[in-house]
Motif scaffolding. Structure first.
Motif, mmCIF file in Angstrom:
data_model
loop_
_atom_site.group_PDB
_atom_site.id
_atom_site.type_symbol
_atom_site.label_atom_id
_atom_site.label_comp_id
_atom_site.label_asym_id
_atom_site.label_seq_id
_atom_site.Cartn_x
_atom_site.Cartn_y
_atom_site.Cartn_z
ATOM 1 N N SER A 57 28.756 34.508 39.858
ATOM 2 C CA SER A 57 28.782 35.515 40.929
ATOM 3 C C SER A 57 29.573 36.744 40.489
ATOM 4 O O SER A 57 30.369 36.686 39.534
ATOM 5 N N GLY A 58 29.387 37.819 41.249
ATOM 6 C CA GLY A 58 30.167 39.033 41.000
ATOM 7 C C GLY A 58 31.639 38.797 41.260
ATOM 8 O O GLY A 58 32.506 39.308 40.549
ATOM 9 N N HIS A 83 35.630 46.257 47.118
ATOM 10 C CA HIS A 83 35.262 44.846 47.217
ATOM 11 C C HIS A 83 36.366 43.960 46.649
ATOM 12 O O HIS A 83 36.706 42.925 47.224
ATOM 13 N N GLU A 88 37.021 39.704 48.471
ATOM 14 C CA GLU A 88 36.972 38.609 47.498
ATOM 15 C C GLU A 88 38.068 37.581 47.788
ATOM 16 O O GLU A 88 38.639 36.972 46.877
ATOM 17 N N ASP A 170 34.044 47.120 38.637
ATOM 18 C CA ASP A 170 33.188 46.281 39.464
ATOM 19 C C ASP A 170 31.863 47.029 39.574
ATOM 20 O O ASP A 170 31.667 47.853 40.459
ATOM 21 N N GLN A 196 31.826 44.198 35.136
ATOM 22 C CA GLN A 196 31.069 43.115 35.775
ATOM 23 C C GLN A 196 29.862 43.765 36.416
ATOM 24 O O GLN A 196 29.989 44.807 37.062
ATOM 25 N N SER A 200 22.016 39.735 40.859
ATOM 26 C CA SER A 200 21.489 39.156 42.096
ATOM 27 C C SER A 200 21.385 40.155 43.244
ATOM 28 O O SER A 200 21.118 39.765 44.372
ATOM 29 N N LYS A 201 21.605 41.448 42.961
ATOM 30 C CA LYS A 201 21.489 42.437 44.047
ATOM 31 C C LYS A 201 20.182 43.208 43.852
ATOM 32 O O LYS A 201 19.122 42.595 43.826
#
Ligand SMILES: Cc1ncc(COP(=O)(O)O)c(C=O)c1O
Length: 343
Positions: A57-58, A83, A88, A170, A196, A200-201
């Motif tokens: 994951s991010g 974020h 997180e 990020d 990073q 998945s986006k």
């Protein structure tokens, strides 16, 4: 339903699923999954770094990135709505004992002058945490998804390196930034130490992120991934989705950006939402409730009744995110449906 809550809702296409189903696999914790290796090599080349690591994951990619450069009692600076600070689970503090410090500039970006005003001088004063790291979010959600200008990143890097601090990006939406700026992701990532980015986006893969940096940093990142429980075995099945995304679904992000602008124009034409259409640079639209009696949650639930899915960003701001889930015709249809709510 028209999906604008997030680009995390993107589903793999038939072609991506076929690539995943036929992926060659091995035990990746043993370094023996050829598809993961191929993805990592492809990703490292795309961002112009020596090496890259596939992570689940991010959030894990960022946690690892932060730990590469800072540890217990060190301080990091990031935008106060970013974020890494806000979404997180308190990761830097909870996992690593890193002191997170917020930079509260208006638009999501900041520069050396903002940092100079906040980061204590490196003068040996024992009162201060060691200033080790700056985190930048690209694209910046607080800036309505605008990409960091490359020169602004270069200025942050120059400031950081002059103070022996590092910069972690990020880049959850790094490729949206690259497409919007019309430059390679490597040009952007030259200005940061580690990056990073999420597969998945908007890129449309079902799972996974990449953390990239020097070969030595990625060796350490591999240990940290294991520590966090992120070592995956026959991960080639999901890595194949990421590889497919990098090969076939980067340029199409421009469609999402055009759709976001059209959505902003259409929604902003009504009387209920205030939208700065000129600030829409990628796939994110922030819409402020124009009426004092409205809340973001209330307007979102009215929109849901007519099939338009959006998410509250804060109490009075709604976030719409475009992705491959809704094409240009879908945006027109969604605007039509939304008109009964937004005027
Ligand atoms: C800006 C930003 N950074 C990091 C992440 C974390 O990604 P993940 O959900 O894969 O942990 C997200 C997810 O929405 C994000 O929007």
């Amino acid at each position: 339903m028209w999906e604008f809550r997030s680009d995390t809702f993107t589903r793999p296409s038939e072609a991506m699923r076929r690539a995943m189903a036929s992926a060659e696999v091995g035990d990746d914790v043993w370094g023996e999954d050829p598809t993961v290796r191929a993805l990592e090599e492809r990703a490292a080349a795309a961002v112009g770094k020596e090496a890259a690591l596939f992570v689940p994951s991010g959030t894990m990619g960022n946690a690892i990135g932060m730990r590469l450069h800072a540890g217990q009692g060190d301080a990091l600076w990031a935008h106060d709505t970013s974020h890494v600070l806000d979404n997180e689970g308190g990761g830097p503090a909870a996992l690593w004992g890193i002191l997170p410090r917020g930079v509260a500039t208006g638009g999501g970006f900041f520069g050396p002058d903002d940092l100079k005003a906040l980061v204590p001088d490196d003068d040996g004063d024992v009162h201060h945490a060691f200033a080790r790291l700056i985190c930048v979010e690209n694209t910046s959600t607080a800036a309505q998804g605008a990409p960091w200008p490359v020169e602004a990143l270069a200025a942050v890097r120059a400031y950081a390196h002059a103070r022996e601090m590092k910069v972690h990006m990020d880049g959850a939406r790094l490729f949206n930034a690259a497409v919007a700026l019309g430059v390679g992701a490597d040009v952007i990532c030259r200005e940061v130490d580690t990056v990073q980015f999420c597969l998945s986006k908007g890129l449309g893969a079902p799972v996974g992120s990449i953390i990239a940096g020097t070969a030595a940093e990625v060796d350490r990142a591999n240990r940290l991934r294991k520590l966090l429980g992120g070592g995956m075995r026959q991960a080639g099945v999901v890595a194949a989705g990421g590889l497919y995304a990098l090969d076939h679904q980067v340029e199409r992000l421009a469609d999402d950006h055009a759709n976001a602008r059209r959505l902003a124009e259409g929604l902003g034409a009504g009387s209920r939402l205030d939208i700065d259409v000129d600030r829409v640079a990628t796939n994110i639209v922030l819409a402020a409730c124009a009426r004092p009696e409205d809340t973001a949650a209330g307007v979102c639930s009215e929109l849901e009744q007519v099939g338009v899915l959006a998410a509250p960003y804060d109490r009075t701001t709604i976030r719409f995110v475009t992705s491959l889930e809704v094409d240009a015709d879908g945006v027109e249809a969604a605007l039509q449906a939304a008109s009964s709510v937004v005027g």
